[in-house]
Design a protein around this motif. Structure first.
Motif, PDB file in Angstrom:
ATOM      1  N   LEU A 476       0.831  -1.200   0.000  1.00 56.57           N
ATOM      2  CA  LEU A 476       0.000   0.000   0.000  1.00 56.57           C
ATOM      3  C   LEU A 476       0.871   1.258   0.000  1.00 56.57           C
ATOM      4  O   LEU A 476       0.557   2.238  -0.694  1.00 56.57           O
ATOM      5  N   GLU A 479       1.994   1.831  -3.418  1.00 54.37           N
ATOM      6  CA  GLU A 479       0.893   2.302  -4.260  1.00 54.37           C
ATOM      7  C   GLU A 479       0.606   3.777  -4.009  1.00 54.37           C
ATOM      8  O   GLU A 479       0.396   4.550  -4.951  1.00 54.37           O
ATOM      9  N   ILE A 480       0.604   4.179  -2.741  1.00 54.59           N
ATOM     10  CA  ILE A 480       0.364   5.586  -2.401  1.00 54.59           C
ATOM     11  C   ILE A 480       1.490   6.463  -2.938  1.00 54.59           C
ATOM     12  O   ILE A 480       1.253   7.547  -3.484  1.00 54.59           O
ATOM     13  N   TRP A 700      -9.287   9.349  -3.612  1.00 55.74           N
ATOM     14  CA  TRP A 700      -8.647   8.029  -3.709  1.00 55.74           C
ATOM     15  C   TRP A 700      -8.618   7.360  -2.342  1.00 55.74           C
ATOM     16  O   TRP A 700      -8.958   6.175  -2.211  1.00 55.74           O
ATOM     17  N   LEU A 701      -8.208   8.102  -1.316  1.00 57.00           N
ATOM     18  CA  LEU A 701      -8.139   7.546   0.037  1.00 57.00           C
ATOM     19  C   LEU A 701      -9.530   7.185   0.556  1.00 57.00           C
ATOM     20  O   LEU A 701      -9.704   6.161   1.229  1.00 57.00           O
ATOM     21  N   ASN A 703     -12.158   6.274  -1.231  1.00 55.92           N
ATOM     22  CA  ASN A 703     -12.604   5.054  -1.908  1.00 55.92           C
ATOM     23  C   ASN A 703     -11.860   3.839  -1.366  1.00 55.92           C
ATOM     24  O   ASN A 703     -12.461   2.777  -1.122  1.00 55.92           O
ATOM     25  N   TYR A 704     -10.552   3.992  -1.140  1.00 59.05           N
ATOM     26  CA  TYR A 704      -9.750   2.856  -0.669  1.00 59.05           C
ATOM     27  C   TYR A 704     -10.198   2.397   0.721  1.00 59.05           C
ATOM     28  O   TYR A 704     -10.359   1.204   0.967  1.00 59.05           O
ATOM     29  N   THR A 705     -10.395   3.354   1.634  1.00 58.03           N
ATOM     30  CA  THR A 705     -10.756   2.993   3.012  1.00 58.03           C
ATOM     31  C   THR A 705     -12.212   2.572   3.144  1.00 58.03           C
ATOM     32  O   THR A 705     -12.577   1.927   4.132  1.00 58.03           O
ATOM     33  N   SER A 707     -14.008   1.027   0.362  1.00 58.33           N
ATOM     34  CA  SER A 707     -14.327  -0.109  -0.501  1.00 58.33           C
ATOM     35  C   SER A 707     -13.256  -1.195  -0.526  1.00 58.33           C
ATOM     36  O   SER A 707     -13.560  -2.382  -0.462  1.00 58.33           O
ATOM     37  N   VAL A 708     -11.987  -0.779  -0.613  1.00 57.88           N
ATOM     38  CA  VAL A 708     -10.909  -1.761  -0.767  1.00 57.88           C
ATOM     39  C   VAL A 708     -10.505  -2.367   0.569  1.00 57.88           C
ATOM     40  O   VAL A 708     -10.417  -3.589   0.715  1.00 57.88           O
ATOM     41  N   ASN A 709     -10.242  -1.502   1.564  1.00 59.72           N
ATOM     42  CA  ASN A 709      -9.800  -1.995   2.878  1.00 59.72           C
ATOM     43  C   ASN A 709     -10.482  -1.181   3.976  1.00 59.72           C
ATOM     44  O   ASN A 709      -9.925  -0.196   4.473  1.00 59.72           O
TER      45      ASN A 709
END
Length: 862
Positions: A476, A479-480, A700-701, A703-705, A707-709
């Protein structure tokens, strides 16, 4: 001597005098209204804030009970529940923790609970009932929303519960739900007694800190005494009286004001009461005194027909009571309205409960206190004018125009009006000086030190016990780092444990910390007495260790540290030198009363490796004789480092779970990973990004927090800045309202003094006009008199404002980290020209109204 009943006569004289001079008493009533307005605003807002802050604190604590025991057995609970000194007692039994993926950001605890315990914990179902059957459950509306279930009784949900390390997945029917409070430390999940006994039966072995135990199957017992005075002392007596084990884990509900009173809050409230009483006294005394002057001939006539001093005092005090009866209720009513306006602004900046935020508590005792203080102010203001009216002889009353000095000007009026005018200016300038020092940078930095940070969703929740301090993976981070607009990334790692010391270093620590007065105060914060102090010191002396954490930080994070002292004397860390792998940074021993160094810059310390490859399996025996295995790093390698600097780690990037000592180290990122293993994940990552890309990175953050994780969460500087504007507005609005009211009092004092002075001296002014003094000259004379008030008020307000700014305001600003002291007299300089205009206009208007009456008619007035 026959006693004459003259009560009706006194009453008639009281009311007839008021009726004949309505305008003067209307002004006096208005003065009382303003004074009552000040007090009722203070008491209504202050009382509501105290009640709401107490309730808010109770919600943060998680209950309304005075105190509680944790990790009891059923037998220990029985020892407590029948104690005669306890007024109420209830319990809950820990079953497990919510582990659904959807609940990753909602720390959830599962219990069987008595109904009374649920009520005390703000989690009794608002709709439905407590569970009875094995498949019934009570949850919060936030849990239902997170699970995608409707907020209704009878809804079906599936819960994954972590019970003693095993995940138990069950389908439940919602028997009831409650409205969750966002400031509550945990979401409560209540299951039935049947479910608890089946999956988490009550344990019988006493709790031991030497054995890993999350408390499953143990009782949490909450109780209250008859009052909240000195709760901790009562708890200790309860432990001794019931024979509970000495190491029982207990907590005192710090929401109760009687258990701990904040001295600074008392000082502020006391200062406000004194200021309000003084300002109210100034105007009411001045107007009463002026009214006595204008009514003096009436009192002289009454004396000539036999009215006694005592009777005259009764007349004056009855008039004071009359204006109090009229003015105080109106002022209190207006104060309630002002309070209703101010409270949402104030409470919006504090962690008050969502359901009650902004609502004004109409407390009859608070209103009675406001009325009492207002009435006391009126009585004290009327006493001296009352004595003056009683003592003036009938002969003096014919020509009495007030006490005058050698220059023929009224004595004391100058001082009273100057003080009254200056008070509003001083308060306004002080409030502005304090608010203008509010630093956005410091406020923001106390919550976030870069544009964004990302971490475990529960990391910054002090109530969450099982936070993940290795939540941000290297993948991660990579990626960031590759995102468009990310300028720099700072990684923060952590290894929690104990810091061990050489004999030489331990001698320094013993001298600097363990034998210091600061350590004694720290022990009191943790509830330790003198006997327990020896046990604590002996325990640490034997092992030569302190609790603490070892951080690993990259350059961006290290740049955010506050350097207290360093090897090269700089207030910045030279990254190339620090990153050589030979140095470490160290924090200080911190208490509410001060700080001290554990060791000195240049000292050498050893840091143990917590690389999993160095772990050894060790068998430990509990107090009951039961054996269990743990990972031991007792024989792990230790590397020596030199202390490069003593630093302070900002709250925004540290782990917000603390031990008694918090002897923390900071290593460079690469050195930390070399010592503890390259697979070690980061606790927190901080980001600095381009301004034009902030919205993109935020999305982006988000959506990530989401949906993704969902186990992760993030913070942004923009969200903190939004909070800043509301926090600053609170000070501005409250300060402005107080200053405006005090300013009105000052202007009323000036206007009433000038107008009444002109009316009382009407015959004198008519005589001067009769002998050739023009109206223009008289106006100019009155303007000069008002100018004298203005000049003195300006001088006094500027001097007092400067003194307060250089002392009290500076002290307050220095005590609060988010304020930066700035000297200012801007409000005074802005307001004084407007006051000067009023000083010119008011005498002219008053004289023009007087001059409409002919000189002959004015000369006839006695």
């Amino acid at each position: 001597m026959k006693k004459v009943n003259n009560k009706n006569v006194i009453n008639n004289l009281t009311y007839s005098g008021v009726k004949s001079k309505k305008n003067k008493y209307v002004i006096l009533v208005f003065a009382v209204i303003l004074t009552s307005l000040l007090f009722s605003t203070l008491f209504s807002v202050g009382g509501s804030m105290i009640n709401k802050e107490q309730e808010s604190t109770m919600r943060q604590v998680g209950g309304t009970s005075h105190a509680g025991f944790k990790n009891l057995t059923e037998e220990e609970y029985k020892q407590v529940k029948d104690d005669p000194e306890i007024e109420s007692v209830s319990y809950r039994i820990l079953v497990g923790f919510g582990e659904n993926e959807e609940l990753a950001k909602l720390y959830s605890e599962c219990y069987f609970s008595e109904a009374e315990e649920a009520k005390n914990s703000f989690s009794y179902p608002a709709k439905g009932k407590m569970p009875k059957e094995e498949n019934e459950v009570v949850v919060s509306d936030r849990v239902l929303n997170a699970l995608g279930a409707p907020c209704e009784v009878g809804a079906d949900i599936r819960l994954d519960l972590n019970i003693n390390g095993e995940i138990v997945s069950k389908d439940f029917k919602v028997s009831g739900y409650y409205e969750a409070d966002p400031i509550s430390p945990a979401q409560m999940i209540y299951v039935s007694k049947i479910f608890q006994e089946k999956y988490a039966p009550a344990v019988t072995e006493p709790y031991s800190r030497t054995k890993p135990d999350e408390g499953i199957g143990r009782y949490s017992v909450d109780f209250s005494f008859s009052n909240s005075i000195n709760i901790e002392k009562k708890v200790k007596k309860l432990i001794a009286r019931t024979g509970l084990r000495e190491d029982v884990d207990y907590g005192v509900n710090w929401a109760y004001a009687a258990s701990k009173i904040d001295p600074s809050a008392l000082i502020i409230c006391g200062a406000l009461i004194i200021i309000f009483m003084f300002s109210g006294y100034l105007i009411i005394y001045n107007i009463f005194d002026i009214n006595i002057i204008s009514d003096i001939q009436e009192f002289g006539l009454l004396k000539t027909i036999g009215t006694t001093e005592k009777q005259l005092k009764k007349i004056v005090m009855k008039r004071a009571n009359l204006i109090s009866i009229i003015g105080i209720p109106i002022g209190i009513g207006l104060g309630i309205l002002v309070g209703a306006y101010l409270l949402p602004i104030i409470s919006g900046q504090f962690s008050l409960s969502s359901g009650e935020k902004g609502g004004l508590d109409i407390n009859i005792w608070m209103l009675m206190a406001a009325a009492l203080f207002s009435y006391i102010t009126v009585v004290f203001s009327a006493r001296k004018p009352c004595r003056k009216a009683a003592r003036v002889s009938p002969v003096e009353t014919v020509k009495y125009t007030g006490e005058r000095g050698k220059n023929g000007k009224p004595k004391k009026k100058l001082v009273v009006v100057i003080l009254s005018l200056s008070l509003g200016l001083v308060v306004l300038n002080s409030v502005f000086g304090f608010v203008s020092g509010f630093s956005m940078d410091r406020y923001v930095e106390s919550f976030i030190v870069t544009d964004f940070n990302i971490q475990d969703a529960k990391l910054d929740n002090p109530s969450a016990g099982n936070v993940n301090t290795e939540a941000v993976s290297h993948d991660l981070i990579d990626e960031i780092s590759s995102l468009d607009g990310v300028n720099s990334v700072g990684n923060i790692y952590i290894a929690s444990g104990h810091q061990e010391f050489s004999e030489e270093n331990w001698e320094k620590i013993n001298k600097n910390v363990l034998q210091s007065k600061l350590f004694d105060k720290k022990l009191k914060e943790y509830g330790y007495d003198a006997d327990m102090k020896k046990e604590v010191i002996d325990s640490h002396m034997e092992r030569r260790d302190l609790d603490g954490k070892t951080y690993g930080m990259s350059k961006l994070a290290v740049d955010k540290l506050k350097v207290i002292k360093s090897k090269d004397g700089s207030d910045k860390i030279d990254w190339d030198t620090f990153n050589s792998g030979n140095y470490v940074l160290m924090t200080r021993f911190v208490t509410d009363d001060g700080e001290t160094d554990f060791l000195d810059v240049g000292d050498k310390i050893g840091i143990k490796s917590y690389d999993p490859k160095n772990a050894e399996t060790k068998t430990v025996v509990s107090e009951s004789g039961e054996e269990f295995e743990i990972d031991s790093f007792e024989n792990a390698p230790v590397k020596e480092y030199e202390i490069y600097a003593i630093v302070e780690i900002p709250l925004a990037i540290e782990l917000r779970h603390y031990g008694m000592f918090e002897c923390n180290y900071v290593l460079p990122e690469d050195e930390f990973l070399a010592l503890n293993g390259s697979d070690w994940n980061a606790m927190r990552v901080i980001l600095d990004v381009e301004d034009s890309k902030k919205e993109y990175i935020n999305d982006w953050l988000k959506n990530y927090t989401n949906s993704v994780n969902p186990d992760l969460d993030y913070d942004s500087k923009e969200s903190v800045i939004k909070e800043y504007s509301g926090f600053k507005r609170m000070f501005e609005v409250v300060g402005a309202v107080v200053a405006i009211i005090l300013g009105l009092i000052g202007l009323m004092n000036f206007a009433n003094t000038v107008i009444t002075s002109i009316l009382v001296r009407s015959r004198e002014l008519a005589m001067l006009e009769a002998v050739g003094m023009t109206g223009k000259q008289q106006r100019l004379s009155l303007i000069k008199e008002g100018g004298r008030y203005f000049i003195w008020s300006a001088v006094v307000s500027l001097i007092v404002s400067s003194i307060l700014n250089l002392t009290l305001i500076k002290m307050l600003s220095n005590e609060i980290p988010i304020f930066v002291w700035k000297f200012t007299l801007v409000p005074n300089l802005i307001c004084l020209p407007f006051i000067l205009i009023l000083v010119v206009i008011i005498p002219v208007i008053a004289y023009n109204k007087l001059s409409k009456t002919s000189v002959v008619d004015r000369l006839r007035v006695e």
